[in-house]
Design a protein around this motif. Structure first.
Motif, PDB file in Angstrom:
ATOM      1  N   VAL A 222       0.536  -1.232  -0.054  1.00 37.98           N
ATOM      2  CA  VAL A 222       0.145  -0.234  -0.103  1.00 37.98           C
ATOM      3  C   VAL A 222       0.398   0.589  -0.110  1.00 37.98           C
ATOM      4  O   VAL A 222       1.836   1.468   0.886  1.00 37.98           O
ATOM      5  CB  VAL A 222      -1.023  -0.119   1.358  1.00 37.98           C
ATOM      6  N   LEU A 227      -0.433   7.779  -1.335  1.00 36.63           N
ATOM      7  CA  LEU A 227      -1.767   8.624  -0.930  1.00 36.63           C
ATOM      8  C   LEU A 227      -1.851   9.892  -0.196  1.00 36.63           C
ATOM      9  O   LEU A 227      -2.590  10.757  -0.901  1.00 36.63           O
ATOM     10  CB  LEU A 227      -1.896   7.561   0.483  1.00 36.63           C
ATOM     11  N   THR A 230      -2.058  12.430  -3.236  1.00 35.76           N
ATOM     12  CA  THR A 230      -3.158  12.443  -3.438  1.00 35.76           C
ATOM     13  C   THR A 230      -3.981  13.215  -2.985  1.00 35.76           C
ATOM     14  O   THR A 230      -5.034  13.817  -3.673  1.00 35.76           O
ATOM     15  CB  THR A 230      -3.266  11.022  -3.736  1.00 35.76           C
ATOM     16  N   MET A 252      -8.556   6.899   4.262  1.00 34.76           N
ATOM     17  CA  MET A 252      -8.164   6.669   3.562  1.00 34.76           C
ATOM     18  C   MET A 252      -6.754   6.214   2.702  1.00 34.76           C
ATOM     19  O   MET A 252      -6.937   5.008   2.319  1.00 34.76           O
ATOM     20  CB  MET A 252      -6.701   7.708   2.810  1.00 34.76           C
ATOM     21  N   ALA A 253      -5.780   5.937   4.137  1.00 32.46           N
ATOM     22  CA  ALA A 253      -4.991   3.935   3.677  1.00 32.46           C
ATOM     23  C   ALA A 253      -5.557   2.858   4.551  1.00 32.46           C
ATOM     24  O   ALA A 253      -5.344   1.531   3.335  1.00 32.46           O
ATOM     25  CB  ALA A 253      -3.531   4.258   5.216  1.00 32.46           C
ATOM     26  N   ASP A 256      -7.430   2.018   1.312  1.00 34.97           N
ATOM     27  CA  ASP A 256      -6.200   1.475   0.451  1.00 34.97           C
ATOM     28  C   ASP A 256      -6.030  -0.027   0.281  1.00 34.97           C
ATOM     29  O   ASP A 256      -6.265  -1.344  -0.281  1.00 34.97           O
ATOM     30  CB  ASP A 256      -5.376   1.799  -0.553  1.00 34.97           C
ATOM     31  N   ARG A 259      -9.376  -2.465  -0.476  1.00 33.31           N
ATOM     32  CA  ARG A 259      -8.724  -1.890  -2.856  1.00 33.31           C
ATOM     33  C   ARG A 259      -8.101  -3.287  -2.728  1.00 33.31           C
ATOM     34  O   ARG A 259      -8.358  -4.191  -3.343  1.00 33.31           O
ATOM     35  CB  ARG A 259      -8.474  -0.778  -2.940  1.00 33.31           C
ATOM     36  N   VAL A 260      -6.981  -3.684  -1.979  1.00 30.75           N
ATOM     37  CA  VAL A 260      -6.444  -4.295  -2.742  1.00 30.75           C
ATOM     38  C   VAL A 260      -7.075  -5.798  -2.463  1.00 30.75           C
ATOM     39  O   VAL A 260      -6.404  -6.581  -3.314  1.00 30.75           O
ATOM     40  CB  VAL A 260      -4.238  -4.122  -1.662  1.00 30.75           C
ATOM     41  N   ARG A 270     -15.711  -2.354  -2.622  1.00 35.22           N
ATOM     42  CA  ARG A 270     -14.264  -0.859  -1.897  1.00 35.22           C
ATOM     43  C   ARG A 270     -15.416  -0.560  -0.624  1.00 35.22           C
ATOM     44  O   ARG A 270     -16.058  -1.033   0.551  1.00 35.22           O
ATOM     45  CB  ARG A 270     -14.510  -0.834  -3.185  1.00 35.22           C
ATOM     46  N   TRP A 271     -14.219  -0.058  -0.040  1.00 27.98           N
ATOM     47  CA  TRP A 271     -14.945   0.935   0.908  1.00 27.98           C
ATOM     48  C   TRP A 271     -16.305   1.645   0.832  1.00 27.98           C
ATOM     49  O   TRP A 271     -16.357   2.500   0.505  1.00 27.98           O
ATOM     50  CB  TRP A 271     -13.619   2.471   1.108  1.00 27.98           C
TER      51      TRP A 271
END
Length: 405
Positions: A222, A227, A230, A252-253, A256, A259-260, A270-271
């Motif tokens: 990650v 991130l 961004t 956000m971490a 992600d 997501r992974v 997803r989140w």
């Protein structure tokens, strides 16, 4: 025998002014002794003044204690050693006396306030521009130590191979590792540091190591730095008065990482949670360590507003006995990802507050004090994925990777 030799030798006559001077000198010597005694007594009396509020039960709630990361010494309750060990026992009393002074917190705060006003620094904190606080131990010791343990290519190779070995051991137990390594805000806001504070360069040894980890597919890395870049236009990646990433950045971490894992599962999930912020008073680590006189001043920071309903209830565990901080029950739902474990420190706590747990059928938090070498055996059979969070400044972890067992 000569008469002139037998005469008594007369005493030399002392001039009146000289006799007066000698008398005054004798008196001044006594006066100096008296003044010395008075000075010693005055110093002793002044040294007792800070103890008086404690003896009188003075209420110090208006002056909260300074955060010191150590227990304060207590007055000795018994004589230690033999009857001749006066020095040892006096040293214990002196240490307790210094730690238990009634006005101690006020005196420390006054000293720190003067350091801030004059030097933009104190023993524990660097004061940056725009209200940024930086821990001196991180800038002066922890970041340089990481650079030291990753100085040579051989050192970096050893730590890198250790990370790969951990991933392989987990894989052999049917567990996939997802790795993230948050970095310090000195990499992002170094221009706000005082000119005399040490700075870490963008091309540091750790940054070379970070890029190597990022480029390794089996680590499912990650990329926290990407991130942060961004999202830095949407919110501050770090608290101003704390070395941790901000709450929205922690979300956000966590998102992600979800997501992974979802992509590895071939899942569209997803989140779940919407990012919504509210500005509230916040007292960060560095703010407490700064120990200034502004202890009642509210500093506002953006914090997460809870926009979701919990799926799980946590079962708190004895970390020392079990190696686990908490786990949850198992919820069999198609919209949740497989059982997952998390190994991390206080940065991972931010991801938990952001609702990371609610995206998985079962979730287990590994004790942060556990050695990473021992984690594969601990999590075997508990989870399909293990999120491993290690900070750039955790030099002991990078050294441990280099000394595989």
């Amino acid at each position: 025998m000569n008469d002139h030799l037998s005469r008594a030798v007369p005493h030399p006559r002392v001039a009146p002014w000289r006799a007066l001077a000698l008398a005054l000198r004798r008196r001044s010597r006594g006066a100096r002794h008296l003044l010395r005694l008075l000075l010693v007594a005055a110093i002793f009396a002044v040294s007792l003044i800070p103890a008086m509020p404690t003896l009188n039960g003075w209420n110090s709630e208006e002056i909260p204690p300074v955060q010191e990361l150590r227990p304060l010494a207590a007055y000795p309750s018994a004589w230690e050693g033999s009857v001749f060990d006066a020095d040892k026992n006096y040293a214990r009393f002196e240490k307790a006396f210094a730690d238990q002074l009634g006005l101690r917190s006020l005196m420390i705060r006054v000293k720190n306030e003067i350091d801030f006003r004059l030097f933009r620094s104190s023993r524990r904190v660097y004061y940056g521009k725009k209200g940024e606080l930086y821990g001196r131990s991180i800038a002066d010791a922890e970041l340089p130590l990481t650079e030291k343990v990753l100085t040579t290519q051989e050192q970096q190779d050893a730590s890198y191979e250790g990370v790969l070995d951990l991933s392989a051991r987990l894989r052999a137990a049917g567990i996939t590792m997802v790795m993230m390594t948050p970095v310090q805000k000195q990499y992002f806001t170094r221009e706000r540091l005082p000119f005399f504070a040490p700075r870490v360069p963008d091309d540091s040894h750790f940054m070379h190591f970070y890029q190597r980890l990022k480029a390794t597919p089996e680590l499912h890395f990650v990329d926290i730095i990407a991130l942060m870049h961004t999202n830095e236009g949407k919110f501050a990646p770090f608290f101003k008065q704390d070395f941790h990433w901000s709450e929205p950045m922690a979300m956000m971490a966590a998102a992600d990482a979800v997501r992974v894992i979802a992509e590895l599962e071939g899942s569209p999930l997803r989140w779940h949670h919407r990012l919504e912020l509210e500005v509230k008073p916040f007292i960060g680590v560095e703010m407490r360590f700064a120990g200034r006189l502004n202890m009642h001043q509210d500093v506002l920071e953006p914090q997460l507003k809870k926009t979701w309903t919990d799926v799980h209830q946590r079962r708190e565990l004895d970390a020392a006995a079990t190696g686990l901080e908490f786990d949850t029950g198992n919820v069999e739902r198609a919209d949740l990802l497989p059982p997952t474990c998390l190994y991390g420190n206080s940065f991972s706590d931010g991801m938990l507050r952001a609702g990371l747990v609610e995206h998985f059928q079962k979730f287990t938090k590994i004790s942060r004090s556990h050695e990473l070498h021992d984690v594969p055996a601990l999590v075997a059979g508990r989870c399909k994925y293990l999120i491993v969070q290690v900070l750039d400044i955790q030099a002991d972890r990078w050294v441990a990777f280099a000394t595989r067992r």
